[in-house]
Motif scaffolding. Structure first.
Motif: not given
Length: 161
Positions: A57, A61-62, A66
């Motif tokens: 990933i 973007t995370m 999370e």
């Protein structure tokens, strides 16, 4: 602030983060794992690729929150147990798959994800897989060669560029 706990490179870590803290910032600022580079902060360059629960990933973007409870692996976790370079890292060195080195951590992490899913990729498959990783220095030829070498393929007939 939110308290999070996760495993990073096999070690349990925890910390307090604001809701807006990105995983890339948590890794770099809270854990001092600066190998995860931040190139664009918009998911365009791939310099921040890490593995979360075995999936590649882009850490920009995370949200860090999370990743609570997740297993995260960064470029710092790619070395061998004795501290020497891992297979992919060594192949990048041996085949000149890096120049300035800024994109290299993301490239190595993406390559590891590719080789996990496809242990014997073709040149075309490697190039397609790396579409989300930008390199402004190498022109990708030696990166592709390094990944093929890391997969155990014979690259001796591939011309140097």
């Amino acid at each position: 602030m939110t308290s999070i706990s996760l495993s990073v490179n096999g070690k349990s870590v925890s910390g307090d983060v604001e809701g807006r803290t990105l995983l890339s910032a948590f890794l770099r600022e809270n854990l001092q794992l600066t190998g995860t580079h931040i190139g664009c902060d918009t998911s365009q360059c791939g310099a921040c690729v890490v593995h979360v629960d075995g999936q590649a990933i882009k850490a920009c973007t995370m949200l860090a929150a999370e990743a609570d409870g997740a297993d995260v692996r960064t470029i710092e976790g790619m070395e061998n147990a004795d501290g020497s370079l891992g297979v992919i890292q060594q192949a990048f060195q041996d085949h000149h798959g890096l120049q300035c080195g800024f994109c290299t951590p993301g490239m190595v992490m993406s390559a590891a994800a590719l080789l996990k899913d496809n242990p014997n990729p073709t040149e075309g498959e490697i190039r397609e897989y790396l579409e989300g990783n930008l390199c402004r220095c190498t022109g990708y030829h030696n990166i592709v060669k390094a990944i093929m070498a890391a997969s155990g393929q014979d690259v001796s007939k591939i011309a140097a560029e």
